[in-house]
Design a protein around this motif. Structure first.
Motif, short mmCIF file in Angstrom:
data_model
loop_
_atom_site.label_atom_id
_atom_site.label_comp_id
_atom_site.label_asym_id
_atom_site.label_seq_id
_atom_site.Cartn_x
_atom_site.Cartn_y
_atom_site.Cartn_z
N THR A 163 1.05 -1.35 -0.06
CA THR A 163 0.01 0.10 -0.28
C THR A 163 0.83 1.32 -0.25
O THR A 163 0.19 2.23 -0.58
N PHE A 164 2.19 1.17 0.62
CA PHE A 164 3.00 2.46 0.64
C PHE A 164 3.37 2.79 -1.00
O PHE A 164 3.51 3.97 -1.36
N ILE A 165 3.44 1.63 -1.88
CA ILE A 165 3.78 1.85 -3.24
C ILE A 165 2.61 2.50 -3.92
O ILE A 165 2.79 3.40 -4.67
N LEU A 166 1.41 2.10 -3.78
CA LEU A 166 0.27 2.55 -4.40
C LEU A 166 -0.03 3.78 -3.84
O LEU A 166 -0.31 4.62 -4.46
N LYS A 167 0.24 4.01 -2.51
CA LYS A 167 -0.16 5.33 -2.05
C LYS A 167 0.76 6.43 -2.71
O LYS A 167 0.52 7.64 -2.95
N ALA A 168 2.16 6.11 -3.04
CA ALA A 168 3.26 6.95 -3.92
C ALA A 168 2.56 7.39 -5.11
O ALA A 168 2.56 8.34 -5.59
N PHE A 169 2.07 6.27 -5.87
CA PHE A 169 1.36 6.45 -7.04
C PHE A 169 0.25 7.28 -7.13
O PHE A 169 -0.09 8.34 -8.06
N GLN A 170 -0.30 7.15 -6.07
CA GLN A 170 -1.64 8.09 -5.76
C GLN A 170 -1.26 9.70 -5.56
O GLN A 170 -2.04 10.60 -5.89
N GLU A 171 -0.07 9.62 -4.76
CA GLU A 171 0.29 10.97 -4.33
C GLU A 171 0.99 11.76 -5.60
O GLU A 171 1.51 12.84 -5.12
N LYS A 204 11.63 8.79 -18.01
CA LYS A 204 11.49 9.91 -19.05
C LYS A 204 11.06 9.17 -20.34
O LYS A 204 10.15 9.86 -21.12
N LYS A 205 11.57 8.01 -20.84
CA LYS A 205 10.84 7.05 -21.87
C LYS A 205 9.47 7.03 -21.97
O LYS A 205 8.82 6.99 -22.88
N LEU A 206 9.12 6.72 -20.54
CA LEU A 206 7.77 6.22 -20.24
C LEU A 206 6.80 7.38 -20.14
O LEU A 206 5.39 7.45 -20.76
N GLY A 207 7.44 8.73 -19.71
CA GLY A 207 6.58 9.94 -19.57
C GLY A 207 5.78 9.80 -18.38
O GLY A 207 6.07 8.92 -17.55
N PRO A 208 5.07 10.91 -18.39
CA PRO A 208 4.35 11.17 -16.68
C PRO A 208 3.50 9.78 -16.35
O PRO A 208 2.85 9.33 -17.28
N PHE A 209 3.34 9.52 -15.27
CA PHE A 209 2.34 8.54 -14.91
C PHE A 209 1.01 8.79 -15.00
O PHE A 209 0.67 10.27 -14.56
#
Length: 143
Positions: free
Chosen positions: A50-58, A128-133
């Motif tokens: 959930t820490f990882i998901l929260k990082a993406f969420q934030e 940078k290749k993938l671009g913004p989440f």
């Protein structure tokens, strides 16, 4: 004005090895991108998915989890637990529409400041290749 995309990386580092390795990179004046925001935890085995998901969420574009090399864990098997969890986290992220390249689990010892800097640079280049989440499915981005 430079409009090049600069990814935000949340680096969750174990206190005993990886955080000290990152600190060594700084003390040794090894240059690496300032895209990583470090969160120190006592052990990589303590990192809940959930820490990882929260990082993406934030608003993170990538999450780097780093711990002691297998066999060197201060808590004996914390990094083994992190290693066992990694495929599950990758699958969870994939099911949520998050590219697996946005999450990385690595081992960095206290004496590997140069390795930490290289890993950060590689992750920045990949992101940078993938671009913004761009969240899809169940992840909402608040940033």
């Amino acid at each position: 004005m430079n409009t090049e995309f600069e990814p935000k990386i949340v680096g969750i580092l174990c206190n005993w090895c990886s955080y000290t390795g990152a600190d060594l990179a700084g003390i040794s004046r090894i240059k690496y991108s300032a895209n990583v925001r470090i969160v120190r935890v006592m052990c990589s085995g303590r990192v809940d998915p959930t820490f990882i998901l929260k990082a993406f969420q934030e608003g993170a574009d990538g999450v780097l989890v780093s711990g002691c090399h297998p066999g060197d864990c201060h808590y004996v098997d914390g990094n083994i637990k992190a290693m066992r969890r990694a495929p599950l986290i990758t699958e969870l992220l994939k099911q949520m529409g998050i590219e697996e390249e946005r999450y990385k689990l690595v081992w960095v010892s206290a004496s590997e400041g140069d390795k930490f800097a290289r890993i950060v640079e590689e992750m920045v280049a990949t992101l940078k290749k993938l671009g913004p989440f761009k969240p899809q499915g169940g992840v909402k981005k608040y940033a």
